[in-house]
Every structure is written in structure tokens, then in C-alpha cells.
Design an enzyme around this catalytic site. Structure first.
Site, PDB file in Angstrom:
ATOM      1  N   LYS A 126       0.832  -1.200   0.000  1.00  0.00           N
ATOM      2  CA  LYS A 126       0.000   0.000   0.000  1.00  0.00           C
ATOM      3  C   LYS A 126       0.871   1.256   0.000  1.00  0.00           C
ATOM      4  CE  LYS A 126      -3.848  -2.096   2.519  1.00  0.00           C
ATOM      5  NZ  LYS A 126      -5.032  -2.344   1.725  1.00  0.00           N
ATOM      6  N   GLU A 210      -2.718   7.044   7.631  1.00  0.00           N
ATOM      7  CA  GLU A 210      -3.266   8.062   6.739  1.00  0.00           C
ATOM      8  C   GLU A 210      -4.480   8.730   7.351  1.00  0.00           C
ATOM      9  OE1 GLU A 210      -3.970   5.755   3.152  1.00  0.00           O
ATOM     10  OE2 GLU A 210      -6.042   5.382   3.707  1.00  0.00           O
ATOM     11  N   HIS A 245     -14.621  -3.021   7.913  1.00  0.00           N
ATOM     12  CA  HIS A 245     -13.903  -2.629   6.690  1.00  0.00           C
ATOM     13  C   HIS A 245     -14.024  -3.686   5.609  1.00  0.00           C
ATOM     14  CE1 HIS A 245     -12.298   0.638   8.970  1.00  0.00           C
ATOM     15  NE2 HIS A 245     -11.707  -0.173   9.811  1.00  0.00           N
ATOM     16  N   ARG A 303      -6.165  -8.636  -8.815  1.00  0.00           N
ATOM     17  CA  ARG A 303      -6.916  -9.883  -8.942  1.00  0.00           C
ATOM     18  C   ARG A 303      -8.312  -9.547  -9.413  1.00  0.00           C
ATOM     19  NH1 ARG A 303      -7.219  -8.786  -3.158  1.00  0.00           N
ATOM     20  NH2 ARG A 303      -9.340  -8.072  -2.748  1.00  0.00           N
TER      21      ARG A 303
HETATM   22  P1  ADP Z   1      -8.105  -3.678   2.266  1.00  0.00           P
HETATM   23  O1  ADP Z   1      -6.893  -4.011   1.499  1.00  0.00           O
HETATM   24  O2  ADP Z   1      -8.121  -4.351   3.580  1.00  0.00           O
HETATM   25  O3  ADP Z   1      -9.319  -3.855   1.463  1.00  0.00           O
HETATM   26  P2  ADP Z   1      -8.404  -0.820   1.877  1.00  0.00           P
HETATM   27  O4  ADP Z   1      -7.283   0.127   1.895  1.00  0.00           O
HETATM   28  O5  ADP Z   1      -8.977  -1.166   0.555  1.00  0.00           O
HETATM   29  O6  ADP Z   1      -7.966  -2.132   2.632  1.00  0.00           O
HETATM   30  O7  ADP Z   1      -9.578  -0.259   2.806  1.00  0.00           O
HETATM   31  C1  ADP Z   1     -10.721  -1.012   3.140  1.00  0.00           C
HETATM   32  C2  ADP Z   1     -11.874  -0.127   3.579  1.00  0.00           C
HETATM   33  O8  ADP Z   1     -11.519   0.720   4.665  1.00  0.00           O
HETATM   34  C3  ADP Z   1     -12.338   0.844   2.518  1.00  0.00           C
HETATM   35  O9  ADP Z   1     -13.262   0.264   1.661  1.00  0.00           O
HETATM   36  C4  ADP Z   1     -12.925   1.972   3.335  1.00  0.00           C
HETATM   37  O10 ADP Z   1     -14.229   1.636   3.772  1.00  0.00           O
HETATM   38  C5  ADP Z   1     -12.065   2.029   4.543  1.00  0.00           C
HETATM   39  N1  ADP Z   1     -10.994   3.017   4.391  1.00  0.00           N
HETATM   40  C6  ADP Z   1      -9.782   2.826   3.834  1.00  0.00           C
HETATM   41  N2  ADP Z   1      -9.041   3.942   3.857  1.00  0.00           N
HETATM   42  C7  ADP Z   1      -9.778   4.884   4.480  1.00  0.00           C
HETATM   43  C8  ADP Z   1      -9.548   6.243   4.847  1.00  0.00           C
HETATM   44  N3  ADP Z   1      -8.420   6.866   4.591  1.00  0.00           N
HETATM   45  N4  ADP Z   1     -10.552   6.907   5.477  1.00  0.00           N
HETATM   46  C9  ADP Z   1     -11.707   6.297   5.765  1.00  0.00           C
HETATM   47  N5  ADP Z   1     -11.974   5.016   5.455  1.00  0.00           N
HETATM   48  C10 ADP Z   1     -11.028   4.296   4.829  1.00  0.00           C
HETATM   49  P1  ADP Z   2     -10.974  -6.251  -0.558  1.00  0.00           P
HETATM   50  O1  ADP Z   2      -9.636  -6.808  -0.207  1.00  0.00           O
HETATM   51  O2  ADP Z   2     -10.840  -4.900  -1.139  1.00  0.00           O
HETATM   52  O3  ADP Z   2     -11.980  -6.328   0.526  1.00  0.00           O
HETATM   53  P2  ADP Z   2     -12.466  -8.398  -1.892  1.00  0.00           P
HETATM   54  O4  ADP Z   2     -13.750  -8.061  -1.271  1.00  0.00           O
HETATM   55  O5  ADP Z   2     -12.468  -8.773  -3.323  1.00  0.00           O
HETATM   56  O6  ADP Z   2     -11.488  -7.149  -1.780  1.00  0.00           O
HETATM   57  O7  ADP Z   2     -11.777  -9.607  -1.101  1.00  0.00           O
HETATM   58  C1  ADP Z   2     -11.689  -9.638   0.264  1.00  0.00           C
HETATM   59  C2  ADP Z   2     -10.622 -10.575   0.761  1.00  0.00           C
HETATM   60  O8  ADP Z   2     -11.250 -11.787   1.202  1.00  0.00           O
HETATM   61  C3  ADP Z   2      -9.573 -11.007  -0.226  1.00  0.00           C
HETATM   62  O9  ADP Z   2      -8.452 -10.201  -0.164  1.00  0.00           O
HETATM   63  C4  ADP Z   2      -9.220 -12.386   0.237  1.00  0.00           C
HETATM   64  O10 ADP Z   2      -8.127 -12.350   1.127  1.00  0.00           O
HETATM   65  C5  ADP Z   2     -10.410 -12.880   1.004  1.00  0.00           C
HETATM   66  N1  ADP Z   2     -11.147 -13.928   0.279  1.00  0.00           N
HETATM   67  C6  ADP Z   2     -12.296 -13.793  -0.360  1.00  0.00           C
HETATM   68  N2  ADP Z   2     -12.709 -14.944  -0.856  1.00  0.00           N
HETATM   69  C7  ADP Z   2     -11.809 -15.861  -0.543  1.00  0.00           C
HETATM   70  C8  ADP Z   2     -11.674 -17.256  -0.793  1.00  0.00           C
HETATM   71  N3  ADP Z   2     -12.556 -17.958  -1.499  1.00  0.00           N
HETATM   72  N4  ADP Z   2     -10.606 -17.859  -0.301  1.00  0.00           N
HETATM   73  C9  ADP Z   2      -9.717 -17.198   0.408  1.00  0.00           C
HETATM   74  N5  ADP Z   2      -9.782 -15.909   0.669  1.00  0.00           N
HETATM   75  C10 ADP Z   2     -10.807 -15.218   0.197  1.00  0.00           C
HETATM   76 MG    MG Z   3      -9.562  -2.914  -0.306  1.00  0.00          MG
END
Ligand code: ADP
Ligand code: ADP
Ligand code: MG
Length: 725
Positions: A126, A210, A245, A303
Site C-alpha cells: 500500500k 493516513e 472494513h 486480482r
Molecule cells: P483492504 O486491502 O483491507 O481492502 P483498503 O485500503 O482497501 O484495505 O480499505 C478497506 C476499507 O476501509 C475501505 O473500503 C474503506 O471503507 C475504509 N478506508 C480505507 N481507507 C480509508 C480512509 N483513509 N478513510 C476512511 N476510510 C477508509
Molecule cells: P478487498 O480486499 O478490497 O476487501 P475483496 O472483497 O475482493 O477485496 O476480497 C476480500 C478478501 O477476502 C480477499 O483479499 C481475500 O483475502 C479474502 N477472500 C475472499 N474470498 C476468498 C476465498 N474464497 N478464499 C480465500 N480468501 C478469500
Molecule cells: Mg480494499
């Protein structure tokens, strides 16, 4: 006729290995089948009978249940790919964003159906990704992404950014390793816990800090690149409604988004992908500030995402097929201007979890599973069937419902109906929560933001209403007819339930029976008592049976609240009822037909041998609601159970769900303060800190680090208190 040589499409692969399980593995197999591609499944020891194993052409065991010993074993997956001659597609989770895995496959001459390892690496961090984005002119949330990880520096950075801030694991995903911090005092504890979770989930505890944006929306863009340097954006998705989240409901397109902003967003996402020479499916996530309409790059996921089906619905494309095309060396199937945008789509993630218990994950068997019929406007992404077990080792995602409509209202209607028809017994799910959410006026109005659930908590968690007379009647008649049917068929008579009712069985009064039902507030909780809100008696009086027509009954329903006052008394006469399916009763009441699903479940009581326990739960799915009724056991049995369980419940801390004990933070004899962390549990990749509810001296510890504990299991005990608090 042969096409021009350079335009001739390259053939797709003959065979692919799907390095995943559950619904996504099944979904990939469906596309492969459509294209005539053979499939190889991998599975862990607990998954040997899983749906994806049955669907695939070949299947190989990769090790014991824990992911680290099976689905994450690169060496085993590579060996099976080599042996079976397959190319590898991991999609999401497990090895999908693992650059080492991509490199390992390349060195073996096996195609990794995913992005280049260089892009995975840059975007997997990140911090690094934010540097690249800033250079490419993509706006980022203000924050510290540097290498000085000392807590004093991170705290100083947080103070200069200004609270509230968000701590994130640099290699994070799935909401893990993320903590909101509102003040300097909370900072160090949050940092420690984020780092611990990050280390466990990503084997690296670097974090970034952040600015926390207070009223944001999560809007992300589906992008796709090919090996010729083309990148397109396949519109955006709104995934704002989240808990912990993590997304639970997603839609495409984002509601109410200005077309100019939409174009800008997609343009920036394409620029982001081009900045890392992206190939394959990816998602660029933005945080959108509702107050200013500014958006910032948050991260790029290298992905296909869990929620990709909503994009498929509005573009009428199969994105797994796109992945196969691109990985085979073909150009993108469509150019930017050819990508359609038709109507609106929603995805609801059906999770094994208990929303009323802070959305904590649940595990257990799918004792009963009945799903809505798929149609062109409803896709069902399933990975488990009735009888499958949702395991503690993996993600609690059971399935996904994907609904499409010509507009948002229509799509939401399709989704709402499908949720009503989705019935699960055996473990807690979020189905009813999703239904309430989908019918919430603010959600319907498209007023989404990431804090939606918190903001509308009261409306989303209405106090559980006691069952209606109709629900109680349906349950009582179901049991009446089932028991009569069982009696009749075992005595070898005509098995038609309504023509052969044997009311001899009903004791004193030949044609009358009385049922007692307690109403449970937390449906689906296993192995422990849930609060009872009311007790109802239903008197069922059968009219004399005739051989030609269905049986008719008179009903008297009385409900008494747990405080002892009568809250309902209803008489219903001449109800006609028949059993119309293994778990279905159809009644005719004042000329209106009512169909209800009733699923009986023997209540496991750990203190009482099953043969002695006749307490039974009835899960009644009626009018879109699910009500759990308990037929209580004889009073001597329940008082026995209370004696045994009651004592333990009051003075200790118990596990709120099946989980693994990660850490014990206290010692026997220690004076523990209210709110102090006592035990740390982990279930389905989620960490839970159990805290002391009040001050007290620790008497004993009944669990050990690394131990697997069951729901309701005693973990620690406090000394008896002499003085009142
Ligand atoms: P992950 O890799 O775990 O998905 P993200 O960086 O995509 O992490 O953040 C997941 C969620 O957390 C976002 O969809 C949002 O709801 C919240 N989020 C992330 N960054 C911020 C931020 N700077 N301020 C407020 N909410 C945030
Ligand atoms: P984000 O990371 O932004 O929340 P997604 O909602 O696409 O994005 O995925 C959430 C997370 O859940 C993925 O990063 C993965 O680690 C986990 N995940 C979802 N489905 C599976 C699965 N079938 N097997 C293992 N891990 C999974
Ligand atoms: Mg995310």
C-alpha cells in the site's frame, strides 16, 4: 475460411488448475466447462467432499485443513500443476496476490493466469503503490507511507496528519490489520494490535498511517489490461456498505455518481494500471469524499474481486473468460468504447456470521439449505450444498446472490425477493440482516457511505418481534400433520396425511392438542441458551376427518411475554392445512393461501444425552421473516442444564464463537481492570479481543494458547465477589 494470420486468435489453454475453493472455484469451473477447458481442483483434507472437488475433472489433496498447510502450499500446487499439465488460476484469496508464486510458476514454465509478478509486488504494498500513483498524477489520501516504523515516529506522523487517522497494514487486504484511531492516547494500543494482525495475516507488520476520511464512499473501478499494452475500464462498483472494513453488498454502477466524475474516475484508474504495465484483471479502489466529491486512490487489488459479478451483469461479459483470453496472449475482447453498461446490479454476500453478535463469524453445518431459483436476472454463486460444513479454517463466505434489473429499483426488488427465498438452518447467517438492509429507505435512496451500518444501526437492528398468530399456527399445524403422518405411515395405513389423522394419539381429548413454543431472540445460535422473549401456547382442534378433503382445524393462540403479561390471544377457525413438501405446509385461511417453510432441528444440549432431550427448535420461514421457536424440554431437564451451565456463565469469560486462542493476556491471581484485554481469539482470519466486563481477580485459566475452543466454552474464571460493585 482461414482468417488473416495475425488476426487469428490464439487457442485458450487445454487445462487449468484452480488454486481455490468454495464459490469462486465453482464459478471458474463453470466458465472452463463452457469453453471446453478441462479443470483440476485442489482441496484440503476437510474439503475432500466439497462441491468444487465434485465439479472438477481431476482433484488432488494438498494437505491438512489449515490454509498454510494446504491451499497456501506453493510447492504442492506447482507439483500438481506440473503432474496434471495444467496452467494455474487462483482468482482471489490464498496465492492470488503472491508474487513469489507467480515467479515460481514462471520458472516451471507454467502460466500464472493473473497479472505480472512485478505489478503484484508494486501494488501489493500500500506504500509503494501510493508513491507510484502520486507520480502518475493519481490523487492519494494524505498520510505517512515511509519506512521508519518506530511507534514514536508513527505517533508523531499521526499527530501531524491530525486525528482521526487510519493505521493500515502495508501488505494488508480484506480489512485486516486496520485500526481507526481517534486520539493520541489510543494510538499505541491500536498500533500494536494492527501490527499483530498484520504479522499473522501477511507475515509482515509494517504499517502506514493516513487521514481517516469521516464520510466516505468506497468506489472502485474494474480494469483489464492485455499483453499489447491496452487497458480498459469496465465501469465502477460502489462497495460502501461494510462491516469491519469488509464489503457485504456491492452494486454497479455507483448510485448518483455524476457522469463527469465517473469519466474522471475511470480515466484515473486506467492511468493507474498503465503506470505499472498492468496485464489481466485488476481493481483500482478509490475513497470518495461525499462532502467534497473528491476522490483519492486507496489501493489496487491485482486480482478479480469477490464482487466482479456485478460488473459482469451490467456489461454482459464473462471476466474469467477475459482472464483466459488475455493470459493466452489474445487482445482484450472489447475496446473501451464497446463496453456496454446495461441496467443495474447488486451482489449480496451471504456470510456465516451473526450480525446481532457484532458480525462475528460462525461455523457449522448447513443442516438445511434452500435457495431461490436462478434466472437471467438472478445469479447464484454457490460453493456449498446442504450437508456441507462451513469450516473455521477459511473465509466465512457461503455464497453470493447477484441480481440484475433495468434500473436500481428493479435490481433491488429482485435481490430482496431472492433473500426472502434463501433459507439456511444450522448456523447463523447475515441473510436477514441483508434483507433489512436492502429494504432500508436510506439504502433504497442510494445514500450509501462506509459508515452506513453504524449510522443506521437502530433501523437495521430492530428489536426481535414476537411471532405472529399466523406463524405460530403454521408451526403447530406442521407438527400436527407431520406427527399424524408419521403415526399413520408407521402403522402401514394410507399415508395421505389429511385423510388419515389418527387423533387417538392426542391423549385425553381425542381431537385436540396443545403446543408450547418459546420464541428465541438470537436465531441459529447453537449449544447455548438464547434469550427467550415470549412463550406461546397453540391449541389445535381438529374437525372430524373426511376422506376427500384436507383436514380442517380450529386454532387458539395465546402469547405471554417473559414478564408474564398476556400479549396476544387470537382464535382462528376452519383452517385447512396440508403438507406440500418435506419442509412445507400450505394452509387455506379465510380463502387466502399461505405457504410456510418449517425446518425442525433437534437442539443439541451438551449436558443431556440426545436420547433424553426432546427439546426441539422449529425454524419457521414465513412472509420473508425467519422465526425460531423452541419446544421446551420437560422442566426437570432444563433446570438441570441451568444448574450446570448457569454457574459457569456468570463469573467468567466464554468464547463467543468457535475459534483459536491466539493469546492469553492475564495470569492467575492477577487483579484485572474492567475493559482490560484478557484473551485474544481468532476465527476465520478475524481477531477478537475479549475484555473484562468489570474489575476482578482472576481465579483460573481454562484454555491454552493455540487451543481450538467451541462457542460458549469457558476460557477464564474470576473470583467470587464479596462486595457489590
Ligand atoms: P483492504 O486491502 O483491507 O481492502 P483498503 O485500503 O482497501 O484495505 O480499505 C478497506 C476499507 O476501509 C475501505 O473500503 C474503506 O471503507 C475504509 N478506508 C480505507 N481507507 C480509508 C480512509 N483513509 N478513510 C476512511 N476510510 C477508509
Ligand atoms: P478487498 O480486499 O478490497 O476487501 P475483496 O472483497 O475482493 O477485496 O476480497 C476480500 C478478501 O477476502 C480477499 O483479499 C481475500 O483475502 C479474502 N477472500 C475472499 N474470498 C476468498 C476465498 N474464497 N478464499 C480465500 N480468501 C478469500
Ligand atoms: Mg480494499
Amino acid at each position: 475460411m482461414p482468417a488473416h494470420k495475425s488476426h487469428e486468435p490464439k487457442p485458450l489453454f487445454d487445462k487449468i488448475l484452480i488454486a481455490n475453493r468454495g464459490e469462486i472455484a465453482c464459478r471458474v469451473i463453470r466458465t472452463a466447462k463452457k469453453l471446453g477447458i478441462k479443470t483440476v481442483a485442489v482441496y484440503s483434507e476437510v474439503d475432500s467432499d466439497a462441491m468444487h472437488v465434485h465439479m472438477a475433472d481431476e482433484a488432488y489433496c494438498v494437505g491438512p485443513a489449515p490454509s498454510a498447510e494446504s491451499y497456501l502450499r506453493m510447492d504442492k500446487v506447482v507439483e500438481i500443476a506440473r503432474k496434471s499439465g495444467a496452467q494455474v488460476i487462483p482468482i482471489y484469496g490464498f496465492l492470488s496476490e503472491n508474487a513469489k508464486f507467480a515467479q515460481l510458476l514462471a520458472s516451471e514454465g507454467i502460466v500464472f493466469i493473473g497479472p505480472p509478478s512485478s505489478a503484484i509486488m508494486s501494488m501489493g504494498s500500500k506504500s509503494e503503490s501510493k508513491e507510484i500513483m502520486t507520480k502518475a498524477g493519481v490523487p492519494c489520501v494524505p498520510g505517512y507511507h515511509g519506512t521508519d516504523q518506530s511507534s514514536s515516529n508513527l505517533l508523531a506522523q499521526a499527530e501531524s496528519i491530525g486525528f482521526p487517522v487510519l493505521i493500515k497494514a502495508v501488505l494488508g487486504g480484506g480489512g485486516k490489520g486496520m485500526r481507526i484511531v481517534y486520539s493520541a492516547e489510543e494510538f499505541n494500543q491500536a498500533l500494536e494490535s494492527a501490527k499483530r494482525e498484520a504479522m499473522k495475516s501477511f507475515s509482515d507488520d509494517s504499517v502506514l498511517v493516513e487521514k481517516y476520511i469521516v464520510r466516505p464512499r468506497h468506489i472502485e473501478v474494474q480494469i483489464f489490461g492485455d499483453q499489447f499494452g491496452n487497458v480498459v475500464g469496465l465501469w465502477e462498483r460502489d462497495c460502501s456498505v461494510q462491516r469491519r472494513h469488509q464489503k457485504i453488498i456491492e452494486e454497479a454502477p455507483a448510485p448518483g455518481l455524476d457522469e463527469k466524475i465517473r469519466a474522471d474516475l475511470i480515466g484515473k484508474a486506467v492511468a493507474a494500471a498503465k503506470a505499472v504495465n498492468y496485464v489481466g484483471a485488476g481493481t483500482v479502489e478509490f475513497i470518495f469524499d461525499n462532502d467534497t466529491s473528491q476522490f483519492y486512490f486507496m489501493e489496487m487489488n491485482t486480482r478479480l474481486q469477490v464482487e466482479h459479478p456485478v460488473t459482469e451483469m451490467i456489461t454482459r461479459q464473462d471476466l474469467v473468460q477475459w482472464q483466459l483470453e488475455v493470459a493466452s496472449g489474445n487482445p482484450l475482447p472489447l475496446s473501451q468504447s464497446e463496453i456496454p453498461r446495461i441496467g443495474h446490479a447488486f451482489e449480496a454476500r451471504i456470510y456465516a456470521e451473526n450480525p446481532r453478535n457484532n458480525f462475528l463469524p460462525d461455523v457449522g453445518p448447513l443442516l438445511y439449505l434452500s435457495t431461490p431459483p436462478p434466472s437471467p436476472s438472478l445469479r447464484l454463486e454457490e460453493g456449498f450444498r446442504q450437508g456441507s460444513n462451513i469450516e473455521v479454517f477459511y473465509d466465512p463466505l457461503i455464497s453470493k446472490l447477484v441480481a440484475h434489473g433495468r434500473n436500481r429499483t428493479e435490481a433491488l426488488r429482485v435481490l430482496g425477493k431472492a433473500l426472502e427465498e434463501y433459507h439456511v438452518v444450522g448456523l447463523s447467517t447475515n441473510i436477514e440482516f441483508l434483507r433489512t438492509l436492502a429494504s432500508n429507505p436510506n439504502f433504497i435512496a442510494g445514500e450509501v457511505e462506509t459508515g452506513f451500518i453504524e449510522k443506521h444501526r437502530d433501523a437495521l437492528f430492530p428489536p426481535p418481534a414476537p411471532p405472529t398468530a399466523e406463524t405460530l399456527t403454521q408451526a403447530a399445524l406442521y407438527v400436527t400433520l407431520k406427527e399424524a403422518f408419521a403415526g399413520a405411515s408407521s402403522s402401514g395405513e394410507n399415508p395421505s396425511p389429511w385423510s388419515t389423522l389418527q387423533f387417538r394419539r392426542f391423549g385425553g381429548d381425542l381431537s385436540s392438542q396443545e403446543f408450547v413454543f418459546q420464541h428465541e431472540t438470537v436465531p441459529g445460535m447453537r449449544g447455548r441458551h438464547a434469550a427467550v422473549t415470549s412463550t406461546s401456547t397453540v391449541q389445535v382442534v381438529a374437525h372430524p376427518a373426511t376422506s376427500s378433503s384436507p383436514q380442517t382445524f380450529d386454532i387458539l393462540v395465546k402469547t405471554v411475554s417473559d414478564a408474564g403479561s398476556e400479549t396476544m390471544k387470537t382464535a382462528i377457525s376452519a383452517v385447512t392445512a396440508r403438507i406440500t413438501g418435506p419442509n412445507e405446509i400450505t394452509t387455506l385461511l379465510n380463502n387466502s393461501k399461505i405457504v410456510t417453510t418449517v425446518v425442525p432441528q433437534a437442539a443439541p444440549n451438551p449436558q443431556v444425552p440426545p436420547s433424553q432431550s426432546n427439546s426441539e427448535r422449529l425454524h419457521v420461514f414465513h412472509g420473508g421473516e425467519r422465526i425460531t421457536l423452541v419446544r421446551p424440554p420437560p422442566s426437570w431437564l432444563s433446570s438441570l442444564a441451568d444448574d450446570i451451565l448457569g454457574d459457569a456463565r456468570s463469573k467468567g469469560i466464554t468464547a463467543p464463537m468457535p475459534s483459536v486462542v491466539v493469546d492469553i493476556r492475564v495470569q492467575v491471581g492477577e487483579q484485572v481492570k474492567k475493559g482490560q484485554a484478557v484473551v485474544i481469539l481468532e476465527s476465520m482470519k478475524t481477531e477478537t479481543v475479549l475484555r473484562a466486563e468489570k474489575d476482578g481477580k482472576l481465579k483460573s485459566i481454562a484454555c491454552s494458547k493455540g487451543e481450538m475452543v467451541g462457542e460458549g466454552q469457558q476460557l477464564v474464571m474470576f473470583e467470587e465477589e464479596d462486595s457489590a460493585e
